[in-house]
Design an enzyme around this catalytic site. Structure first.
Site, PDB file in Angstrom:
ATOM      1  N   ASP A 104       0.825  -1.213   0.000  1.00 45.38           N
ATOM      2  CA  ASP A 104       0.000   0.000   0.000  1.00 45.38           C
ATOM      3  C   ASP A 104       0.862   1.267   0.000  1.00 45.38           C
ATOM      4  O   ASP A 104       2.031   1.256   0.412  1.00 45.38           O
ATOM      5  CB  ASP A 104      -0.897   0.034   1.241  1.00 45.38           C
ATOM      6  CG  ASP A 104      -2.149  -0.808   1.069  1.00 45.38           C
ATOM      7  OD1 ASP A 104      -2.258  -1.499   0.043  1.00 45.38           O
ATOM      8  OD2 ASP A 104      -3.006  -0.786   1.971  1.00 45.38           O
ATOM      9  N   HIS A 256       3.850  -2.377   3.194  1.00 47.46           N
ATOM     10  CA  HIS A 256       3.828  -0.998   2.685  1.00 47.46           C
ATOM     11  C   HIS A 256       5.149  -0.692   1.992  1.00 47.46           C
ATOM     12  O   HIS A 256       6.224  -1.018   2.525  1.00 47.46           O
ATOM     13  CB  HIS A 256       3.620   0.004   3.828  1.00 47.46           C
ATOM     14  CG  HIS A 256       2.283  -0.091   4.487  1.00 47.46           C
ATOM     15  ND1 HIS A 256       1.997  -1.030   5.458  1.00 47.46           N
ATOM     16  CD2 HIS A 256       1.145   0.628   4.315  1.00 47.46           C
ATOM     17  CE1 HIS A 256       0.737  -0.901   5.857  1.00 47.46           C
ATOM     18  NE2 HIS A 256       0.191   0.109   5.187  1.00 47.46           N
TER      19      HIS A 256
END
Length: 775
Positions: A104, A256
């Site tokens: 993400d 991430h």
């Protein structure tokens, strides 16, 4: 009093100058529009950059603790992949022994390439949920990501919690990200992950309508089975542990590649991949997981879920957009280096593709422009503060030097001088001008040059001289040829070696001429600049100009005097040696700023130009903003013309080179470059107040204002002016200064487009009478 024969009042065809003036006037409006568009474009670039960085339109709200009573249980208890095929909510789980690796918040120029390198090394794919603003800023990374065989999804454009946003904002967040993907990699996607989302059981009554609406538009919403929590930076071992599914279960695993410092993620990723492979896991994309789960007949099992996903989007023959067949891997995984579209990807075409490229181009401009402007503004700010400091130091030195008891220019100058008054339609002011000269304490002859006036200026001048009993006045009439021609006519007609030039709307104090000519006791002095004052300062515009004259012009002249590079002798009050004027060829018609032109010419021929603060003249400020614009437009454009005309002084030697290396850079930097950048300082300030930090921006603006007030107060003290006018300074900074900036931008555009402009007569009221009436 003698006169020449006036020209007849016959009707004449327009002169070349008049025709040029008409043509110039016709071009003014487009240039004003262009100046406004330029400022608007720069403002838009700043807003775009702020939007990309979530400074504009950013929303940091994150909803927590809301009820999920309206969300179906099968969704809350279902798998991490939510679709709405046929209008019905359906969840899909990742197959056992399968990892759908997701990232993400990217792309990030530091961390995403490192993640991609690891994926390529281990020959596995992943799904990246990208923030649209980051995509538009780093399109090259996205292109490499897709080319490497990874899958992308939308993580909104500005990373906002969509449950707080309107339908229009939600649509905009999705569409803008799609355009960014189209411009960066030539694709769009059907995958979506909401910022701040986690597992499906966290869906609440506010976010559920958003997922439904997006599902109806064809989006697949992706959640998390297993969260590495790498954003907490708990250490490599914990990241690997938390990302590991239970008992061979499949999972959508979250990492991430952006949003903060990700060095622990980079260190943990290889360990995690090796651990999961050792456990018999395979890695796939979200689309691969969906297809594998939905393959009821198991035909895809041998080839691996990822391979099916990769081959499908290329066409019926399983080929990629580039024409190469998808590679088969022995372990059932698709080659991470394969250049192909994933099943969730759609090739961008038509308007979407071109709009996407336009967005990427606009962002590239903003990404380049704003940092450059920021650095430029920092340099300008330091330069301006440095100039203020230099002005204060040199102005104090100048004042103390010129006002000490023993200072003297030399033997007192008592010889008569010629005062030249060029006049064009000055019926309101010419009588006051002559009345002030009649009180002169120095012997003078007065030459009024009527430049083809049509309002009876010459007759008014004769009558005023007659009524005042002045026998030292000559009125010369000529056909309208412009102010330089009128001044040259006066110089030729002058009977004395020193000539004083003043405007037809200006009044002198009784001692002005005597004070003005004293520096000529020094044989090296060729010209003297006087101290011009605003007479009608009780108007708003007059008060603004009064501050400007006292602070800007007179502090500047003190500084330039000591540096021996005075750029301009004001047309309202200046004195010259007649021989010096003739030596440089008189007043030139090459520029609109004949006063600046001749001043620079005198420097280049070796004459010294000084400032005489005690020689005061009172002039009338423009009575309207339109007239003020016209006046300042002529001044700034004329200054540019004069600097360009004398550009060779930059490489000259001797006195000419001295002005070119000292005076020319100072004028260019502080009268052209810094004022051009100055509007952006104000735009940045407003921008910061609205979108960044109001308090900090306001304090910064007040600090700059305080510095300017200190300089202005010191200038007022030196000129013995009343401080009460400084109360208008904050308003001047907010309104008057902005207009001056636009005037300068307008002038720059005129210069760059090759436009020409002639001297423009301002409408006068004659409200500035004799100096005794001015307070």
């Amino acid at each position: 009093m003698t006169t020449t024969t006036p020209s007849r009042g016959r009707r004449r065809a327009p002169t070349r100058i008049q025709r040029a003036a008409g043509k110039a006037a016709a071009l003014q409006k487009p240039r004003v529009i262009l100046a406004g568009l330029l400022l608007l474009a720069l403002t838009s670039v700043m807003l775009l950059d702020g939007y990309l960085r979530a400074e504009v339109g950013g929303d940091q709200r994150v909803r927590t603790g809301a009820s999920s009573s309206q969300v179906p249980d099968k969704v809350l208890d279902g798998g991490p992949i939510l679709t709405f095929r046929g209008g019905q909510a359906t969840t899909v789980s990742v197959p056992d022994k399968t990892i759908a690796l997701t990232f993400d918040d990217g792309p990030n120029p530091t961390w995403t390439p490192q993640v991609l390198a690891i994926l390529e090394k281990y020959d596995i794919p992943a799904t990246f949920f990208l923030v649209g603003s980051m995509v538009s800023r780093y399109p090259g990374i996205v292109a490499n990501l897709v080319e490497q065989g990874n899958e992308v999804g939308i993580h909104t454009f500005t990373h906002v919690d969509l449950s707080y946003q309107s339908d229009a904002r939600v649509n905009r967040e999705m569409q803008q990200t799609q355009l960014a993907l189209a411009g960066a990699a030539g694709i769009t996607t059907t995958l979506f992950r909401a910022p701040y989302s986690s597992e499906t059981d966290a869906i609440d009554n506010y976010s559920w309508p958003v997922y439904k609406r997006l599902g109806e538009q064809g989006y697949t919403s992706v959640f998390v089975d297993t969260d590495s929590d790498d954003w907490k930076r708990p250490g490599v071992s914990k990241i690997v542990k938390w990302a590991t599914p239970d008992a061979g279960e499949g999972a959508s695993v979250l990492f991430h590649d952006a949003g903060g410092e990700r060095s622990q993620t980079i260190k943990a990723l290889p360990t995690y991949i090796e651990k999961m492979k050792a456990k018999g896991y395979t890695f796939t994309t979200i689309s691969g997981a969906v297809q594998e789960e939905q393959s009821a007949d198991g035909q895809q099992a041998g080839a691996g879920g990822v391979q099916a996903g990769r081959a499908q989007a290329g066409g019926a023959d399983g080929r990629q957009p580039g024409g190469q067949a998808a590679q088969q891997e022995p372990n059932g995984q698709a080659g991470a280096g394969a250049s192909s579209l994933q099943a969730a990807h759609r090739e961008a075409t038509g308007a979407t593709l071109y709009e996407g490229r336009a967005l990427i181009g606009a962002v590239a401009v903003a990404e380049w422009t704003v940092p450059v402007l920021s650095v430029g503004l920092l340099v300008v700010g330091v330069a301006v503060m440095g100039r203020f400091g230099m002005m204060l130091i040199l102005a104090r030195r100048h004042y103390r030097q010129r006002n000490r008891r023993r200072f003297s220019w030399g033997p007192p100058v008592h010889q008569p001088v010629s005062v030249i008054v060029p006049a064009y339609n000055e019926k309101e002011c010419i009588a006051n001008t002559l009345e002030s000269l009649a009180k002169s304490t120095h012997p003078i002859e007065i030459i009024v040059v009527d430049d083809g006036s049509t309002d009876g200026t010459s007759e008014i001048a004769r009558n005023a001289a007659r009524e005042l009993g002045m026998t030292n006045v000559r009125v010369i009439r000529q056909e309208n040829a412009g102010k330089p021609a009128a001044l040259n006519n006066g110089v030729r007609s002058a009977g004395h070696d020193i000539v004083v030039m003043m405007d037809g709307d200006t009044v002198f104090e009784p001692d002005t001429v005597r004070q003005l000519v004293q520096p000529f006791a020094d044989p090296e002095v060729g010209a003297v600049a006087g101290n011009a004052k605003v007479g009608n300062r009780n108007t708003v515009i007059g008060a603004w100009q009064h501050i400007e004259y006292v602070m800007g012009f007179n502090l500047d002249r003190r500084m330039y005097d000591l540096l021996r590079c005075m750029p301009t002798i004001p047309g309202a009050i200046g004195a010259f040696r007649r021989e010096a004027v003739l030596e440089v060829g008189g007043m030139s018609e090459d520029t609109l700023a004949e006063d600046t032109d001749i001043t620079i010419a005198m420097h280049r021929t070796g004459w010294q130009v000084v400032y005489q603060e005690h020689a005061r003249a009172w002039t009338e400020a423009p009575g309207s903003l339109k007239q003020l614009w016209s006046q300042r437009y002529r001044w700034s454009y004329g200054t540019m013309q004069a600097l360009w005309k004398h550009r060779k002084s930059l490489t000259d030697k001797g006195p000419s080179g001295r002005f070119g290396r000292i005076g020319m850079p100072l004028v260019v930097i502080f009268q052209i470059v810094t004022p051009v950048f100055a509007p952006l300082i104000d735009v940045f300030t407003v921008y910061s107040m609205i979108f960044v930090d109001f308090k900090a921006a306001l304090l910064a603006w007040l600090a700059v204002l305080a510095v300017q007030l200190v300089c202005a107060a010191y200038a007022f003290r030196l000129d013995r002016e009343q401080y009460r006018y400084l109360l208008m300074m904050p308003l001047q900074q907010l309104a008057y200064r902005q207009m001056m900036y636009l005037v300068l931008i307008h002038s720059c555009i005129t210069a760059m487009t090759g436009g020409r402009l002639r001297w423009q007569k301002l409408k006068r009221t004659g409200e500035v009478g004799t100096p005794a009436g001015v307070s």
